[in-house]
Design a protein around this motif. Structure first.
Motif, PDB file in Angstrom:
ATOM      1  N   LEU A  48     -58.338 -25.261   1.138  1.00 21.53           N
ATOM      2  CA  LEU A  48     -57.432 -25.900   0.501  1.00 21.53           C
ATOM      3  C   LEU A  48     -56.387 -24.922  -0.136  1.00 21.53           C
ATOM      4  O   LEU A  48     -55.209 -25.457  -0.297  1.00 21.53           O
ATOM      5  CB  LEU A  48     -58.080 -26.770  -0.764  1.00 21.53           C
ATOM      6  N   ILE A  49     -56.659 -23.730  -0.301  1.00 18.32           N
ATOM      7  CA  ILE A  49     -55.577 -22.811  -0.874  1.00 18.32           C
ATOM      8  C   ILE A  49     -54.451 -22.786   0.180  1.00 18.32           C
ATOM      9  O   ILE A  49     -53.501 -22.331  -0.296  1.00 18.32           O
ATOM     10  CB  ILE A  49     -56.508 -21.285  -1.020  1.00 18.32           C
ATOM     11  N   ALA A  50     -54.706 -22.927   1.285  1.00 20.06           N
ATOM     12  CA  ALA A  50     -53.791 -22.633   2.293  1.00 20.06           C
ATOM     13  C   ALA A  50     -53.065 -24.331   2.775  1.00 20.06           C
ATOM     14  O   ALA A  50     -51.883 -24.427   2.885  1.00 20.06           O
ATOM     15  CB  ALA A  50     -53.966 -21.881   3.702  1.00 20.06           C
ATOM     16  N   ASN A  87     -52.787 -40.113  -1.991  1.00 22.63           N
ATOM     17  CA  ASN A  87     -54.065 -40.047  -1.164  1.00 22.63           C
ATOM     18  C   ASN A  87     -54.514 -38.627  -1.420  1.00 22.63           C
ATOM     19  O   ASN A  87     -55.690 -38.336  -1.566  1.00 22.63           O
ATOM     20  CB  ASN A  87     -53.776 -40.683   0.086  1.00 22.63           C
ATOM     21  N   GLY A  88     -53.854 -37.773  -1.186  1.00 23.18           N
ATOM     22  CA  GLY A  88     -54.122 -36.228  -0.877  1.00 23.18           C
ATOM     23  C   GLY A  88     -54.634 -35.632  -2.205  1.00 23.18           C
ATOM     24  O   GLY A  88     -55.566 -35.063  -2.494  1.00 23.18           O
ATOM     25  N   LEU A  89     -53.762 -35.960  -3.286  1.00 22.98           N
ATOM     26  CA  LEU A  89     -53.759 -35.325  -4.650  1.00 22.98           C
ATOM     27  C   LEU A  89     -55.032 -36.255  -5.488  1.00 22.98           C
ATOM     28  O   LEU A  89     -55.695 -35.347  -6.234  1.00 22.98           O
ATOM     29  CB  LEU A  89     -52.503 -35.544  -5.508  1.00 22.98           C
ATOM     30  N   LEU A  90     -55.121 -37.284  -5.259  1.00 26.27           N
ATOM     31  CA  LEU A  90     -56.015 -38.105  -6.000  1.00 26.27           C
ATOM     32  C   LEU A  90     -57.369 -38.355  -5.357  1.00 26.27           C
ATOM     33  O   LEU A  90     -58.249 -38.726  -6.093  1.00 26.27           O
ATOM     34  CB  LEU A  90     -55.230 -39.671  -6.506  1.00 26.27           C
ATOM     35  N   ILE A  91     -57.492 -38.378  -3.977  1.00 26.25           N
ATOM     36  CA  ILE A  91     -58.810 -38.733  -3.628  1.00 26.25           C
ATOM     37  C   ILE A  91     -59.238 -37.209  -2.722  1.00 26.25           C
ATOM     38  O   ILE A  91     -60.227 -37.060  -2.967  1.00 26.25           O
ATOM     39  CB  ILE A  91     -58.503 -39.837  -2.318  1.00 26.25           C
ATOM     40  N   LEU A  92     -58.360 -36.862  -1.728  1.00 28.04           N
ATOM     41  CA  LEU A  92     -59.004 -35.892  -1.044  1.00 28.04           C
ATOM     42  C   LEU A  92     -59.281 -34.696  -1.611  1.00 28.04           C
ATOM     43  O   LEU A  92     -60.316 -34.093  -1.384  1.00 28.04           O
ATOM     44  CB  LEU A  92     -58.127 -35.849   0.420  1.00 28.04           C
ATOM     45  N   LEU A  99     -67.552 -32.736  -3.347  1.00 22.03           N
ATOM     46  CA  LEU A  99     -68.780 -32.476  -2.158  1.00 22.03           C
ATOM     47  C   LEU A  99     -69.046 -30.998  -2.103  1.00 22.03           C
ATOM     48  O   LEU A  99     -70.174 -30.893  -1.682  1.00 22.03           O
ATOM     49  CB  LEU A  99     -67.949 -33.068  -1.042  1.00 22.03           C
ATOM     50  N   CYS A 100     -68.068 -30.157  -2.129  1.00 21.00           N
ATOM     51  CA  CYS A 100     -68.484 -28.725  -2.223  1.00 21.00           C
ATOM     52  C   CYS A 100     -69.451 -28.308  -3.205  1.00 21.00           C
ATOM     53  O   CYS A 100     -70.572 -27.984  -3.109  1.00 21.00           O
ATOM     54  CB  CYS A 100     -67.241 -27.786  -2.366  1.00 21.00           C
ATOM     55  N   SER A 101     -69.296 -28.976  -4.564  1.00 21.32           N
ATOM     56  CA  SER A 101     -70.202 -28.553  -5.659  1.00 21.32           C
ATOM     57  C   SER A 101     -71.472 -29.157  -5.481  1.00 21.32           C
ATOM     58  O   SER A 101     -72.388 -28.542  -5.685  1.00 21.32           O
ATOM     59  CB  SER A 101     -69.521 -29.295  -7.097  1.00 21.32           C
ATOM     60  N   LYS A 102     -71.375 -30.565  -5.036  1.00 21.71           N
ATOM     61  CA  LYS A 102     -72.706 -31.170  -4.742  1.00 21.71           C
ATOM     62  C   LYS A 102     -73.634 -30.447  -3.499  1.00 21.71           C
ATOM     63  O   LYS A 102     -74.781 -30.203  -3.791  1.00 21.71           O
ATOM     64  CB  LYS A 102     -72.636 -32.625  -4.326  1.00 21.71           C
ATOM     65  N   ALA A 103     -72.856 -30.060  -2.640  1.00 22.02           N
ATOM     66  CA  ALA A 103     -73.690 -29.480  -1.240  1.00 22.02           C
ATOM     67  C   ALA A 103     -74.081 -27.951  -1.667  1.00 22.02           C
ATOM     68  O   ALA A 103     -75.290 -27.876  -1.266  1.00 22.02           O
ATOM     69  CB  ALA A 103     -72.504 -29.314  -0.330  1.00 22.02           C
ATOM     70  N   GLN A 104     -73.313 -27.425  -2.594  1.00 22.61           N
ATOM     71  CA  GLN A 104     -73.760 -26.088  -2.919  1.00 22.61           C
ATOM     72  C   GLN A 104     -74.851 -26.207  -3.930  1.00 22.61           C
ATOM     73  O   GLN A 104     -75.794 -25.184  -3.816  1.00 22.61           O
ATOM     74  CB  GLN A 104     -72.707 -25.134  -3.772  1.00 22.61           C
ATOM     75  N   PHE A 112     -72.944 -38.381  -3.079  1.00 19.06           N
ATOM     76  CA  PHE A 112     -72.582 -37.288  -2.146  1.00 19.06           C
ATOM     77  C   PHE A 112     -72.070 -38.116  -0.952  1.00 19.06           C
ATOM     78  O   PHE A 112     -70.819 -38.049  -0.410  1.00 19.06           O
ATOM     79  CB  PHE A 112     -73.683 -36.395  -1.647  1.00 19.06           C
ATOM     80  N   TYR A 113     -72.966 -38.945  -0.497  1.00 19.48           N
ATOM     81  CA  TYR A 113     -72.459 -39.729   0.792  1.00 19.48           C
ATOM     82  C   TYR A 113     -71.644 -40.617   0.481  1.00 19.48           C
ATOM     83  O   TYR A 113     -70.641 -41.130   1.654  1.00 19.48           O
ATOM     84  CB  TYR A 113     -73.887 -40.245   1.491  1.00 19.48           C
ATOM     85  N   THR A 114     -71.663 -41.308  -0.554  1.00 20.91           N
ATOM     86  CA  THR A 114     -70.356 -42.262  -0.900  1.00 20.91           C
ATOM     87  C   THR A 114     -69.015 -41.718  -1.162  1.00 20.91           C
ATOM     88  O   THR A 114     -68.098 -42.036  -0.558  1.00 20.91           O
ATOM     89  CB  THR A 114     -70.711 -42.968  -2.304  1.00 20.91           C
ATOM     90  N   VAL A 115     -69.007 -40.556  -1.707  1.00 16.73           N
ATOM     91  CA  VAL A 115     -67.873 -39.857  -1.713  1.00 16.73           C
ATOM     92  C   VAL A 115     -67.382 -39.270  -0.445  1.00 16.73           C
ATOM     93  O   VAL A 115     -66.183 -39.479   0.212  1.00 16.73           O
ATOM     94  CB  VAL A 115     -67.936 -38.701  -2.811  1.00 16.73           C
ATOM     95  N   GLN A 116     -68.208 -38.689   0.464  1.00 17.11           N
ATOM     96  CA  GLN A 116     -68.155 -38.413   1.808  1.00 17.11           C
ATOM     97  C   GLN A 116     -67.391 -39.539   2.577  1.00 17.11           C
ATOM     98  O   GLN A 116     -66.455 -39.333   3.365  1.00 17.11           O
ATOM     99  CB  GLN A 116     -69.281 -37.845   2.522  1.00 17.11           C
ATOM    100  N   LEU A 117     -67.841 -40.745   2.629  1.00 17.70           N
ATOM    101  CA  LEU A 117     -67.514 -41.768   3.339  1.00 17.70           C
ATOM    102  C   LEU A 117     -65.802 -42.187   2.800  1.00 17.70           C
ATOM    103  O   LEU A 117     -65.052 -42.340   3.626  1.00 17.70           O
ATOM    104  CB  LEU A 117     -68.265 -43.070   3.197  1.00 17.70           C
ATOM    105  N   LEU A 118     -65.971 -42.071   1.474  1.00 24.22           N
ATOM    106  CA  LEU A 118     -64.551 -42.276   0.755  1.00 24.22           C
ATOM    107  C   LEU A 118     -63.335 -41.478   1.380  1.00 24.22           C
ATOM    108  O   LEU A 118     -62.339 -41.705   1.768  1.00 24.22           O
ATOM    109  CB  LEU A 118     -64.593 -42.330  -0.691  1.00 24.22           C
ATOM    110  N   GLU A 119     -63.824 -40.227   1.419  1.00 18.84           N
ATOM    111  CA  GLU A 119     -63.230 -38.826   2.071  1.00 18.84           C
ATOM    112  C   GLU A 119     -62.738 -39.167   3.480  1.00 18.84           C
ATOM    113  O   GLU A 119     -61.468 -39.184   3.734  1.00 18.84           O
ATOM    114  CB  GLU A 119     -63.717 -37.532   1.747  1.00 18.84           C
ATOM    115  N   LEU A 120     -63.708 -39.571   4.268  1.00 21.18           N
ATOM    116  CA  LEU A 120     -63.373 -39.739   5.848  1.00 21.18           C
ATOM    117  C   LEU A 120     -62.412 -41.031   5.812  1.00 21.18           C
ATOM    118  O   LEU A 120     -61.398 -40.933   6.873  1.00 21.18           O
ATOM    119  CB  LEU A 120     -64.700 -39.728   6.685  1.00 21.18           C
ATOM    120  N   LEU A 121     -62.601 -41.955   5.041  1.00 20.16           N
ATOM    121  CA  LEU A 121     -61.677 -43.205   5.301  1.00 20.16           C
ATOM    122  C   LEU A 121     -60.358 -42.843   4.714  1.00 20.16           C
ATOM    123  O   LEU A 121     -59.332 -43.451   5.422  1.00 20.16           O
ATOM    124  CB  LEU A 121     -62.397 -44.310   4.214  1.00 20.16           C
ATOM    125  N   ALA A 122     -60.144 -42.120   3.652  1.00 21.07           N
ATOM    126  CA  ALA A 122     -58.876 -41.597   3.199  1.00 21.07           C
ATOM    127  C   ALA A 122     -58.207 -40.887   4.255  1.00 21.07           C
ATOM    128  O   ALA A 122     -56.977 -40.984   4.412  1.00 21.07           O
ATOM    129  CB  ALA A 122     -59.109 -40.964   1.899  1.00 21.07           C
TER     130      ALA A 122
END
Length: 128
Positions: A48-50, A87-92, A99-104, A112-122
């Motif tokens: 995301l930094i790039a 969409n990018g600033l408020l969702i992605l 998701l990174c925090s939860k996965a780590q 996790f999977y609800t947000v994952q689905l939301l991200e993929l749909l966004a």
């Protein structure tokens, strides 16, 4: 000419980032274990930094080149871009960090999977 080249390069880079984010997420989720998913999510959060500056450059150069044109394609794009930006600033971006925090933490739960689905749909919304 310079703005056009910068816009094109930043646009291609941004598209590649999104394609790699989406594809690596799907491959990790479908074919690998939670450790691989956590690695992908960590890589995405660092990328995301790039990615964010690429998107800002695409937006700024596109706006500068389009000016006040009334060409229908540019008018439609000018209408669509704030939605894509929001969409990018408020969702992605928040979803990627969450998701990174939860996965780590190894928390592959319903949220996790609800947000994952939301991200993929966004992401899908961006390309529709």
């Amino acid at each position: 000419m310079m703005k056009r080249n910068v816009h094109a390069i930043a646009g291609v880079l941004a598209f590649c980032f999104i394609a790699v984010f989406w594809t690596s997420t799907m491959v990790a989720e479908l074919f690998f274990d939670h450790a691989a998913v956590a690695s992908v999510k960590l890589a995405i959060s660092y990328a995301l930094i790039a990615f964010v500056p690429c998107m800002a450059i695409v937006g700024a150069t596109g706006f500068a080149m389009g000016g006040k044109s009334t060409f229908p394609t540019l008018v439609a794009k000018r209408r669509r871009m704030p939605i894509i930006g929001a969409n990018g600033l408020l969702i992605l971006i928040p979803a990627a960090i969450f998701l990174c925090s939860k996965a780590q933490s190894g928390e592959f739960d319903r949220s996790f999977y609800t947000v994952q689905l939301l991200e993929l749909l966004a992401v899908r919304l961006i390309f529709s």
